[in-house]
Write a protein that holds these residues in place. Structure first.
Motif, PDB file in Angstrom:
ATOM      1  N   ALA A  15      33.880  62.503  50.253  1.00 57.08           N
ATOM      2  CA  ALA A  15      34.798  61.555  50.890  1.00 57.08           C
ATOM      3  C   ALA A  15      34.271  61.133  52.261  1.00 57.08           C
ATOM      4  N   LEU A  16      33.741  62.100  53.021  1.00 54.67           N
ATOM      5  CA  LEU A  16      33.168  61.770  54.328  1.00 54.67           C
ATOM      6  C   LEU A  16      31.931  60.889  54.187  1.00 54.67           C
ATOM      7  N   ILE A  17      31.095  61.176  53.178  1.00 54.39           N
ATOM      8  CA  ILE A  17      29.914  60.333  52.953  1.00 54.39           C
ATOM      9  C   ILE A  17      30.342  58.922  52.585  1.00 54.39           C
ATOM     10  N   GLY A  18      31.368  58.799  51.722  1.00 61.92           N
ATOM     11  CA  GLY A  18      31.860  57.472  51.365  1.00 61.92           C
ATOM     12  C   GLY A  18      32.393  56.705  52.565  1.00 61.92           C
ATOM     13  N   MET A  19      33.063  57.417  53.484  1.00 63.96           N
ATOM     14  CA  MET A  19      33.552  56.754  54.694  1.00 63.96           C
ATOM     15  C   MET A  19      32.397  56.266  55.555  1.00 63.96           C
ATOM     16  N   GLN A  20      31.327  57.047  55.636  1.00 62.11           N
ATOM     17  CA  GLN A  20      30.185  56.645  56.451  1.00 62.11           C
ATOM     18  C   GLN A  20      29.413  55.485  55.821  1.00 62.11           C
ATOM     19  N   LEU A  21      29.351  55.448  54.490  1.00 59.59           N
ATOM     20  CA  LEU A  21      28.548  54.427  53.815  1.00 59.59           C
ATOM     21  C   LEU A  21      29.327  53.150  53.526  1.00 59.59           C
ATOM     22  N   PHE A  22      30.571  53.298  53.064  1.00 65.14           N
ATOM     23  CA  PHE A  22      31.306  52.150  52.539  1.00 65.14           C
ATOM     24  C   PHE A  22      32.591  51.854  53.301  1.00 65.14           C
ATOM     25  N   GLY A  23      32.873  52.594  54.356  1.00 64.80           N
ATOM     26  CA  GLY A  23      34.109  52.360  55.083  1.00 64.80           C
ATOM     27  C   GLY A  23      34.062  51.113  55.958  1.00 64.80           C
ATOM     28  N   GLY A  24      35.185  50.429  56.029  1.00 57.67           N
ATOM     29  CA  GLY A  24      35.310  49.271  56.908  1.00 57.67           C
ATOM     30  C   GLY A  24      34.576  48.029  56.465  1.00 57.67           C
ATOM     31  N   VAL A  25      34.226  47.900  55.174  1.00 58.25           N
ATOM     32  CA  VAL A  25      33.480  46.724  54.707  1.00 58.25           C
ATOM     33  C   VAL A  25      34.386  45.679  54.067  1.00 58.25           C
ATOM     34  N   TRP A  26      35.665  46.010  53.869  1.00 57.24           N
ATOM     35  CA  TRP A  26      36.561  45.057  53.218  1.00 57.24           C
ATOM     36  C   TRP A  26      37.144  44.113  54.275  1.00 57.24           C
ATOM     37  N   THR A  27      36.303  43.232  54.768  1.00 56.01           N
ATOM     38  CA  THR A  27      36.669  42.304  55.836  1.00 56.01           C
ATOM     39  C   THR A  27      36.601  40.862  55.322  1.00 56.01           C
ATOM     40  N   GLU A  28      37.081  39.957  56.137  1.00 54.56           N
ATOM     41  CA  GLU A  28      37.028  38.548  55.760  1.00 54.56           C
ATOM     42  C   GLU A  28      35.599  38.040  55.656  1.00 54.56           C
ATOM     43  N   ALA A  29      34.684  38.635  56.443  1.00 53.72           N
ATOM     44  CA  ALA A  29      33.287  38.213  56.369  1.00 53.72           C
ATOM     45  C   ALA A  29      32.682  38.511  55.003  1.00 53.72           C
ATOM     46  N   ASN A  30      33.173  39.543  54.336  1.00 52.53           N
ATOM     47  CA  ASN A  30      32.691  39.886  52.994  1.00 52.53           C
ATOM     48  C   ASN A  30      33.563  39.322  51.887  1.00 52.53           C
ATOM     49  N   GLY A  31      34.536  38.475  52.267  1.00 48.95           N
ATOM     50  CA  GLY A  31      35.350  37.801  51.264  1.00 48.95           C
ATOM     51  C   GLY A  31      36.612  38.532  50.860  1.00 48.95           C
ATOM     52  N   TYR A  32      37.103  39.463  51.688  1.00 49.70           N
ATOM     53  CA  TYR A  32      38.299  40.234  51.333  1.00 49.70           C
ATOM     54  C   TYR A  32      39.374  40.012  52.391  1.00 49.70           C
ATOM     55  N   SER A  33      40.591  39.958  51.921  1.00 50.77           N
ATOM     56  CA  SER A  33      41.722  39.724  52.809  1.00 50.77           C
ATOM     57  C   SER A  33      42.114  41.009  53.523  1.00 50.77           C
ATOM     58  N   PRO A  34      42.408  40.964  54.814  1.00 49.83           N
ATOM     59  CA  PRO A  34      42.832  42.167  55.537  1.00 49.83           C
ATOM     60  C   PRO A  34      44.243  42.613  55.187  1.00 49.83           C
ATOM     61  N   VAL A  35      45.032  41.768  54.522  1.00 50.45           N
ATOM     62  CA  VAL A  35      46.408  42.105  54.134  1.00 50.45           C
ATOM     63  C   VAL A  35      46.542  41.930  52.631  1.00 50.45           C
ATOM     64  N   HIS A  36      47.559  42.579  52.077  1.00 54.87           N
ATOM     65  CA  HIS A  36      47.815  42.462  50.653  1.00 54.87           C
ATOM     66  C   HIS A  36      48.370  41.072  50.317  1.00 54.87           C
ATOM     67  N   CYS A  37      47.915  40.534  49.208  1.00 49.52           N
ATOM     68  CA  CYS A  37      48.316  39.184  48.793  1.00 49.52           C
ATOM     69  C   CYS A  37      49.484  39.295  47.830  1.00 49.52           C
ATOM     70  N   VAL A  38      50.690  39.480  48.341  1.00 46.75           N
ATOM     71  CA  VAL A  38      51.877  39.671  47.521  1.00 46.75           C
ATOM     72  C   VAL A  38      52.647  38.358  47.469  1.00 46.75           C
ATOM     73  N   THR A  39      52.929  37.893  46.241  1.00 46.59           N
ATOM     74  CA  THR A  39      53.694  36.663  46.077  1.00 46.59           C
ATOM     75  C   THR A  39      55.174  36.950  45.888  1.00 46.59           C
ATOM     76  N   ASP A  40      55.508  38.072  45.258  1.00 40.97           N
ATOM     77  CA  ASP A  40      56.904  38.500  45.119  1.00 40.97           C
ATOM     78  C   ASP A  40      56.923  40.012  45.023  1.00 40.97           C
ATOM     79  N   SER A  41      58.053  40.565  44.676  1.00 42.76           N
ATOM     80  CA  SER A  41      58.183  42.028  44.663  1.00 42.76           C
ATOM     81  C   SER A  41      57.461  42.692  43.508  1.00 42.76           C
ATOM     82  N   SER A  42      57.025  41.948  42.511  1.00 41.50           N
ATOM     83  CA  SER A  42      56.439  42.579  41.328  1.00 41.50           C
ATOM     84  C   SER A  42      55.047  42.083  40.995  1.00 41.50           C
ATOM     85  N   LYS A  43      54.546  41.072  41.664  1.00 39.20           N
ATOM     86  CA  LYS A  43      53.272  40.475  41.281  1.00 39.20           C
ATOM     87  C   LYS A  43      52.337  40.447  42.485  1.00 39.20           C
ATOM     88  N   VAL A  44      51.108  40.899  42.264  1.00 41.23           N
ATOM     89  CA  VAL A  44      50.071  40.874  43.288  1.00 41.23           C
ATOM     90  C   VAL A  44      48.934  40.001  42.792  1.00 41.23           C
TER      91      VAL A  44
END
Length: 374
Positions: A15-44
């Protein structure tokens, strides 16, 4: 119990190795939204309104999700966790996940199952087997203590010549400093202090996530605590080197494989401190990943876990042949898959489009994914 603790320690390290290698890469620069894309209470949504992708459910941004992700990988469901990581880092990210599966699932968990079956067999064979096992363990423990005493007495031999009898080529058998270091190693509080420092430094590694603001007070405290723990471990290494001899003589510090592991971890930590202070050594910061090996020092403090690791290494000669057969079979089936299904598993980079024409017409790419295709 030792194997269960070893599995948890393996999960923690991965888990620590994964944090060092892959942590913090889910950014807008890599094409990922910083917040969850929820349209209603049951659908993502799979893709947000602004064209960014949904952040993966399993990630390595924090210690909790990282531990859960590694646990799921150990259960065998690792392809879904690999795909989003491979989309950012490429197929080379599969090396980490394959290592988790091979070491954690195929080796340690199967070893746990084997021990459980062995215990069931011992229960069915009667109490005599249990008594003989306990007596063998006590005999082995007594022999181990006698061997340690003999080594300690050999280090105390005042007739040993130079350089074998002189620690670090400076401290002879009559040195007061060497006698003080030996006295400290005999004290129970010394080992307890080092054990507490290892546990505390491991907790700091959990808190030191890729999402920590480098300018925050938490980052300041983590940096100074890391320096403190590194200096404490260097002091421990120096005390043992002076008391036991560093490299020469019977029972020297570097003669033990576990001490060699400690020496490597402490040396890397010391290099990281220099890299933070000397601009010319900034390239050594890549060794930060090796900090996650600090919890491995707990194994050398536990005779049971130490015995498990030594048994695994002894069995590696037979496992190597089986591993070679597995690699050959994978190569054969990979070639068959390429011949039969090459290009048939392509898909659109936007999951909303299921046909080639619609995907290309919307200016998206239609092709094989990085993982899960031939």
């Amino acid at each position: 119990v030792n194997i269960v603790i070893l599995i948890c320690l393996c999960m923690f390290i991965f888990a620590l190795i994964g944090m060092q290698l892959f942590g913090g890469v889910w950014t807008e620069a890599n094409g990922y939204s910083p917040v969850h894309c929820v349209t209603d209470s049951s659908k993502v949504q799979h893709r947000c309104a602004n064209g960014l992708q949904e952040k993966p459910r399993f990630h390595f941004d924090y210690s909790g999700p990282s531990m859960i992700t590694v646990f799921i990988v150990l259960t065998g469901e690792w392809v879904d966790q690999l795909e989003p990581v491979a989309s950012v880092f490429g197929p080379s990210a599969s090396i980490f996940f394959i290592s988790v599966v091979v070491l954690g699932k195929f080796l340690l968990i199967n070893l746990l199952v084997a021990v459980i079956l062995h215990e069931f067999a011992e229960d069915n064979s009667g109490p005599s087997t249990e008594r003989s096992t306990k007596s063998d363990a006590s005999d082995a423990t007594g022999a181990s203590h006698r061997k340690i005493e003999q080594r300690w007495q050999s280090k105390s031999d005042r007739s040993a010549p130079w350089p074998e009898g002189y620690s670090l080529l400076l401290f002879g058998p009559d040195s007061e400093l060497r006698a003080t270091c030996r006295w400290a190693l005999r004290q129970s509080w010394f080992e307890q202090l080092i054990l507490a420092a290892i546990l505390a430094s491991s907790m700091c590694l959990i808190v030191d996530t890729p999402r920590v603001d480098p300018m925050s007070s938490l980052a300041w405290w983590l940096s100074h605590l890391n320096s403190l723990f590194t200096l404490l471990f260097v002091l421990e290494m120096m005390i043992k080197s002076i008391a036991m001899n560093f490299a020469f003589g019977d029972g020297a510090y570097l003669k033990s494989p576990w001490n060699q592991l400690d020496f490597a971890i402490v040396s890397i930590s010391l290099l990281l401190l220099l890299a933070d202070s000397v601009p010319q050594l900034r390239s050594l910061r890549i060794l930060r990943v090796a900090r996650v090996l600090r919890p491995l020092r707990l194994i050398s403090r536990n005779p049971g876990m130490r015995l498990v690791i030594e048994s695994l290494f002894k069995a590696m000669s037979g496992v190597t042949n089986v591993f070679g057969v597995v690699i050959v079979l994978q190569l054969v089936f990979a070639i068959l898959g390429m011949q039969m299904f090459s290009g048939m598993l392509a898909r659109c980079e936007d999951p909303a489009y299921t046909t080639t024409a619609a995907c290309v017409g919307a200016s998206h790419r239609w092709g094989n994914p990085a993982i899960g295709s031939f």
